[in-house]
Design a protein around this motif. Structure first.
Motif, PDB file in Angstrom:
ATOM      1  N   ILE A   1     -32.865 -13.308  31.072  1.00  0.00           N
ATOM      2  CA  ILE A   1     -33.997 -13.743  31.887  1.00  0.00           C
ATOM      3  C   ILE A   1     -35.117 -14.194  30.953  1.00  0.00           C
ATOM      4  O   ILE A   1     -34.975 -14.147  29.727  1.00  0.00           O
ATOM      5  CB  ILE A   1     -34.474 -12.632  32.842  1.00  0.00           C
ATOM      6  CG1 ILE A   1     -34.964 -11.403  32.059  1.00  0.00           C
ATOM      7  CG2 ILE A   1     -33.351 -12.245  33.804  1.00  0.00           C
ATOM      8  CD1 ILE A   1     -35.586 -10.326  32.933  1.00  0.00           C
TER       9      ILE A   1
ATOM     10  N   GLN B   1     -27.056 -13.102  32.231  1.00  0.00           N
ATOM     11  CA  GLN B   1     -27.858 -11.887  32.234  1.00  0.00           C
ATOM     12  C   GLN B   1     -29.107 -12.009  31.360  1.00  0.00           C
ATOM     13  O   GLN B   1     -29.811 -11.025  31.143  1.00  0.00           O
ATOM     14  CB  GLN B   1     -27.004 -10.699  31.779  1.00  0.00           C
ATOM     15  CG  GLN B   1     -25.917 -10.322  32.780  1.00  0.00           C
ATOM     16  CD  GLN B   1     -25.111  -9.101  32.353  1.00  0.00           C
ATOM     17  OE1 GLN B   1     -25.433  -8.427  31.393  1.00  0.00           O
ATOM     18  NE2 GLN B   1     -24.042  -8.822  33.093  1.00  0.00           N
TER      19      GLN B   1
ATOM     20  N   GLU C   1     -31.857  -6.332  39.790  1.00  0.00           N
ATOM     21  CA  GLU C   1     -31.287  -6.660  41.098  1.00  0.00           C
ATOM     22  C   GLU C   1     -30.686  -8.059  41.096  1.00  0.00           C
ATOM     23  O   GLU C   1     -29.600  -8.283  41.656  1.00  0.00           O
ATOM     24  CB  GLU C   1     -32.359  -6.548  42.183  1.00  0.00           C
ATOM     25  CG  GLU C   1     -31.848  -6.845  43.576  1.00  0.00           C
ATOM     26  CD  GLU C   1     -32.928  -6.682  44.631  1.00  0.00           C
ATOM     27  OE1 GLU C   1     -32.638  -6.938  45.820  1.00  0.00           O
ATOM     28  OE2 GLU C   1     -34.069  -6.311  44.281  1.00  0.00           O
ATOM     29  N   ARG C   2     -31.377  -8.990  40.447  1.00  0.00           N
ATOM     30  CA  ARG C   2     -30.903 -10.373  40.464  1.00  0.00           C
ATOM     31  C   ARG C   2     -29.630 -10.551  39.651  1.00  0.00           C
ATOM     32  O   ARG C   2     -28.735 -11.311  40.037  1.00  0.00           O
ATOM     33  CB  ARG C   2     -31.984 -11.314  39.938  1.00  0.00           C
ATOM     34  CG  ARG C   2     -31.575 -12.780  39.929  1.00  0.00           C
ATOM     35  CD  ARG C   2     -32.733 -13.678  39.561  1.00  0.00           C
ATOM     36  NE  ARG C   2     -33.829 -13.575  40.528  1.00  0.00           N
ATOM     37  CZ  ARG C   2     -34.967 -14.264  40.409  1.00  0.00           C
ATOM     38  NH1 ARG C   2     -35.140 -15.094  39.393  1.00  0.00           N
ATOM     39  NH2 ARG C   2     -35.925 -14.116  41.311  1.00  0.00           N
ATOM     40  N   THR C   3     -29.512  -9.849  38.539  1.00  0.00           N
ATOM     41  CA  THR C   3     -28.363 -10.047  37.652  1.00  0.00           C
ATOM     42  C   THR C   3     -27.257  -9.020  37.867  1.00  0.00           C
ATOM     43  O   THR C   3     -26.137  -9.205  37.372  1.00  0.00           O
ATOM     44  CB  THR C   3     -28.805  -9.980  36.181  1.00  0.00           C
ATOM     45  OG1 THR C   3     -29.329  -8.669  35.905  1.00  0.00           O
ATOM     46  CG2 THR C   3     -29.869 -11.030  35.887  1.00  0.00           C
TER      47      THR C   3
ATOM     48  N   SER D   1     -41.229 -19.802  37.230  1.00  0.00           N
ATOM     49  CA  SER D   1     -39.820 -19.892  36.851  1.00  0.00           C
ATOM     50  C   SER D   1     -39.592 -21.095  35.949  1.00  0.00           C
ATOM     51  O   SER D   1     -38.666 -21.114  35.137  1.00  0.00           O
ATOM     52  CB  SER D   1     -38.943 -20.001  38.102  1.00  0.00           C
ATOM     53  OG  SER D   1     -39.183 -21.207  38.803  1.00  0.00           O
TER      54      SER D   1
ATOM     55  N   TRP E   1     -37.422  -7.008  39.262  1.00  0.00           N
ATOM     56  CA  TRP E   1     -36.553  -8.003  39.905  1.00  0.00           C
ATOM     57  C   TRP E   1     -35.288  -8.356  39.116  1.00  0.00           C
ATOM     58  O   TRP E   1     -34.276  -8.735  39.684  1.00  0.00           O
ATOM     59  CB  TRP E   1     -37.324  -9.313  40.166  1.00  0.00           C
ATOM     60  CG  TRP E   1     -37.885  -9.961  38.936  1.00  0.00           C
ATOM     61  CD1 TRP E   1     -39.119  -9.777  38.402  1.00  0.00           C
ATOM     62  CD2 TRP E   1     -37.226 -10.917  38.075  1.00  0.00           C
ATOM     63  NE1 TRP E   1     -39.281 -10.535  37.259  1.00  0.00           N
ATOM     64  CE2 TRP E   1     -38.139 -11.245  37.045  1.00  0.00           C
ATOM     65  CE3 TRP E   1     -35.975 -11.519  38.082  1.00  0.00           C
ATOM     66  CZ2 TRP E   1     -37.835 -12.152  36.029  1.00  0.00           C
ATOM     67  CZ3 TRP E   1     -35.659 -12.414  37.063  1.00  0.00           C
ATOM     68  CH2 TRP E   1     -36.588 -12.722  36.062  1.00  0.00           C
ATOM     69  N   GLY E   2     -35.341  -8.221  37.792  1.00  0.00           N
ATOM     70  CA  GLY E   2     -34.235  -8.701  36.976  1.00  0.00           C
ATOM     71  C   GLY E   2     -32.929  -7.957  37.181  1.00  0.00           C
ATOM     72  O   GLY E   2     -31.856  -8.575  37.267  1.00  0.00           O
TER      73      GLY E   2
END
Length: 326
Positions: A84, A82, A302-304, A139, A299-300
């Motif tokens: 980023i 979790q 949703e991604r995690t 990234s 975005w974070g």
């Protein structure tokens, strides 16, 4: 002190950053040099041969280790998965210090011997064919941003970052992580175009910006830069036989660098040291949190699958007096 070198491709920013790193090394100051440019030329500019430069460990490949170390015992971060690139430190986090030894430096940094001293060199790693179509270069620089978020540096300690070219630096909040940003500009319209973009984007964040004119050959070039960038012009660098020899892989002793160019490097050093008195750790921390919340929402989360804004420790301010987890 954290210093960034930016500019358009071909402006000479990597060359200038390497010269400044060499200059700092001659003073005996501790230096961490970071290559965050897509082209990964800083190692060669510091004298490494092709195989040595290719063998440098990529920070992105050690991201799990970096996250594990920096997370420490921070209760607001449930897991390294979790974390980023913008995750800020809080109570229980481990911080990085310029002079220390730690697992991050052990894995990602390598000593580079220079005239008068040695520096630690870290690199993001090159953008490879395997990344095409599936990865964004930013990234790759996420590991750099995460480390800068957790870095505590003091007076007469230097972290010099060769940033990616052009306005790509604004794709993340990393452009706000520095005490002073040197924009390398040639005396041409294209050469100052990135300056205008950087000046506009950076204005709202209080980014300290100074222009270093490169490839300046005479009074006309100097007048052009003064007309285009005004008081932001700090100094200029002209033709250098030393640099030409360095680019051929045969650098003379650094003390043989031309007097005018040595004076320019001293001007950069003076400007960096003066910026120490203007440090505002509260603003620095607020900007870190601003970009983290922005990334979490865009975005974070949703991604995690987590509310990453909850990682923010409202009572934490990064600074030289902070005691980190062991």
């Amino acid at each position: 002190m954290k210093i960034a070198f930016v500019g358009k491709g071909g402006s000479g920013k990597t060359t200038l950053s390497s010269l400044f790193i060499r200059h700092l090394a001659t003073t005996g100051a501790p230096v961490v040099a970071i290559d965050a440019d897509i082209n990964q030329h800083l190692g060669a500019a510091l004298g490494l041969d092709e195989s040595e430069a290719a063998g440098l460990p990529a920070m992105g490949e050690h991201l799990p280790l970096i996250k594990k170390h920096l997370r420490g015992t921070n209760p607001r971060i449930a897991s390294t998965e979790q974390m980023i690139k913008t995750t800020p430190p809080g109570e229980g986090s481990r911080l990085l210090r310029v002079r220390e030894d730690n697992p991050v430096y052990d894995a990602c940094a390598r000593p580079v011997e220079l005239d008068g001293g040695a520096v630690r060199l870290m690199v993001t790693g090159p953008f490879t064919d395997a990344d095409l179509g599936v990865a964004c270069y930013h990234s790759k620089t996420g590991a750099v941003e995460l480390c800068l978020n957790h870095l505590v540096d003091g007076r007469d300690e230097y972290v010099v970052v060769d940033m990616t070219a052009g306005s790509d630096s604004f794709a993340s909040g990393m452009f706000t992580r520095f005490d002073l940003t040197f924009l390398v500009a040639e005396p041409t319209r294209k050469g100052v175009s990135v300056y205008r973009q950087y000046k506009e984007y950076a204005r709202d964040f209080g980014v300290a910006l100074k222009v270093v004119g490169n490839k300046v050959q005479g009074p006309d070039d100097l007048d052009f830069l003064r007309e285009q960038v005004g008081e932001d012009l700090l100094t200029t660098v002209g033709h250098s036989d030393w640099v030409r020899a360095m680019e051929k892989g045969r650098p003379p002793r650094f003390e043989l660098l031309e007097d005018g160019n040595r004076r320019a490097l001293r001007a950069l050093h003076t400007a960096v040291d003066a910026a120490y008195e203007l440090r505002d750790w509260e603003r620095y921390t607020e900007q870190m949190v601003h970009f983290h919340v922005k990334n979490a929402r865009s975005w974070g989360n949703e991604r995690t699958g987590a509310d990453l804004a909850a990682q923010v420790d409202p009572g934490f301010v990064l600074g030289e007096g902070v005691v980190a987890a062991v």
